[in-house]
Design a protein around this motif. Structure first.
Motif, short mmCIF file in Angstrom:
data_model
loop_
_atom_site.label_atom_id
_atom_site.label_comp_id
_atom_site.label_asym_id
_atom_site.label_seq_id
_atom_site.Cartn_x
_atom_site.Cartn_y
_atom_site.Cartn_z
N ALA A 1 51.68 44.19 24.90
CA ALA A 1 50.39 44.65 25.43
C ALA A 1 49.37 43.51 25.45
CB ALA A 1 49.87 45.82 24.59
N ALA B 1 42.54 39.75 26.94
CA ALA B 1 42.06 39.65 28.32
C ALA B 1 40.86 38.72 28.40
CB ALA B 1 41.69 41.05 28.84
N LEU C 1 44.19 51.18 29.43
CA LEU C 1 45.63 51.46 29.52
C LEU C 1 46.22 51.75 28.14
CD1 LEU C 1 46.78 48.83 32.19
CD2 LEU C 1 46.67 51.32 32.47
N VAL C 2 45.78 50.98 27.16
CA VAL C 2 46.22 51.24 25.78
C VAL C 2 45.67 52.57 25.30
CG1 VAL C 2 46.09 50.44 23.39
CG2 VAL C 2 46.50 48.80 25.22
N PRO D 1 42.79 46.74 30.67
CA PRO D 1 43.81 46.66 29.60
C PRO D 1 43.47 47.56 28.40
CG PRO D 1 43.27 44.46 30.40
CD PRO D 1 42.26 45.40 30.99
N ILE E 1 46.37 39.56 32.73
CA ILE E 1 45.36 40.19 33.58
C ILE E 1 44.05 39.41 33.51
CG2 ILE E 1 43.93 42.26 33.88
CD1 ILE E 1 46.36 43.90 32.91
N VAL F 1 43.99 43.82 22.58
CA VAL F 1 44.35 43.66 23.99
C VAL F 1 43.12 43.26 24.81
CG1 VAL F 1 45.09 44.93 26.06
CG2 VAL F 1 46.34 45.20 23.92
N GLY F 2 41.97 43.86 24.49
CA GLY F 2 40.72 43.46 25.14
C GLY F 2 40.38 42.01 24.84
N LYS G 1 38.75 43.61 34.70
CA LYS G 1 39.95 43.05 34.05
C LYS G 1 39.82 43.05 32.53
CE LYS G 1 38.86 38.08 34.19
NZ LYS G 1 39.16 36.81 34.87
N ALA H 1 50.23 41.13 28.25
CA ALA H 1 49.83 41.71 29.53
C ALA H 1 48.31 41.60 29.71
CB ALA H 1 50.26 43.17 29.61
N GLY H 2 47.55 41.85 28.63
CA GLY H 2 46.10 41.72 28.68
C GLY H 2 45.68 40.29 29.02
N TYR H 3 46.34 39.33 28.38
CA TYR H 3 46.02 37.92 28.64
C TYR H 3 46.30 37.56 30.10
CZ TYR H 3 46.52 32.88 28.82
OH TYR H 3 46.42 31.56 29.19
#
Length: 233
Positions: A9, A95, A73-74, A70, A16, A91-92, A66, A12-14
């Protein structure tokens, strides 16, 4: 597997966050690359200096989105995979770091104000609103985007602490992520702090003309290590 999902996760955040919308929007709209004029910062404020308010607004919204997406979504889908509130904040943060150091743009990114706000809204719309209003008040009265950003960065973790037990229940992982974001925002605005102290910082709404952009681009190509002609944010 319990450690795999949070790491996936965050990755994926990074990724995005690594989408530099200042550059992408400018290319789509046929504008000059924001990394070649003004502050050379790929963010909404510098895009505004190109003279296109539409491009600046699009950049602002996409950069905020963006950071927000993320986290959401989590929040929406993470619980079955063991992704709780602390992971949501991490996750934030990932990003946000992606915006500062984007993989797709040679790790040269913006200062992260809009993306950080998106993260805050994702964590709590009340927290995002309080921080955003702080930015607006400072920007309105003082006309310095950097000063508004620095003030908002300092106050966001403070708001989170004081909201404990009323608007939310404080999570140490969230507080840590917010504090790291705040410190990184201050770090990324270090040069602005120096110019604010000297009274040489650019005010909001000051446009760079096409002729000036062309001159700055030519100068940057001929003198890549000379910073005297930068019109910085």
């Amino acid at each position: 597997m319990q450690s795999f999902f949070p790491l996936a996760a965050m990755l994926a955040g990074y990724l995005i966050g690594s989408l530099s919308f200042a550059v992408i929007v400018s290319r789509v709209m046929g504008l000059n690359d924001p990394r070649t004029f003004g502050s050379k910062n790929p963010g909404a404020t510098n895009v505004l200096r190109s003279g296109s308010k539409g491009a600046a607004i699009a950049t602002l919204l996409l950069d905020a989105a963006k950071g927000w997406l993320p986290v959401m979504l989590v929040k929406w889908y993470g619980k079955p995979y063991g992704l709780e509130e602390g992971t949501m904040a991490l996750v934030g943060l990932a990003a946000f770091v992606g915006h500062l150091y984007p993989l797709f743009f040679k790790f040269v990114g913006g200062k992260g104000v809009a993306t950080a706000l998106g993260v805050l809204v994702g964590i709590s719309w009340i927290l995002g609103l309080a921080t955003g209003v702080t930015w607006l008040i400072m920007a309105y009265f003082f006309r310095y985007s950097s000063l508004a950003s620095l003030t908002a960065a300092v106050f966001s973790p403070v708001y989170y602490i004081f909201g404990d037990g009323t608007a939310w229940y404080m999570n140490k992982g969230v507080l840590l992520s917010l504090s790291i974001m705040s410190l990184l925002l201050i770090y990324r605005h270090a040069e602005n702090l120096g110019r604010l102290a000297k009274g040489t910082e650019s005010r909001l709404g000051k446009k760079v003309t096409p002729e000036k952009i062309s001159h700055l681009q030519d100068h940057a190509r001929k003198n890549p290590h000379d910073h005297t002609h930068k019109h910085k944010h």
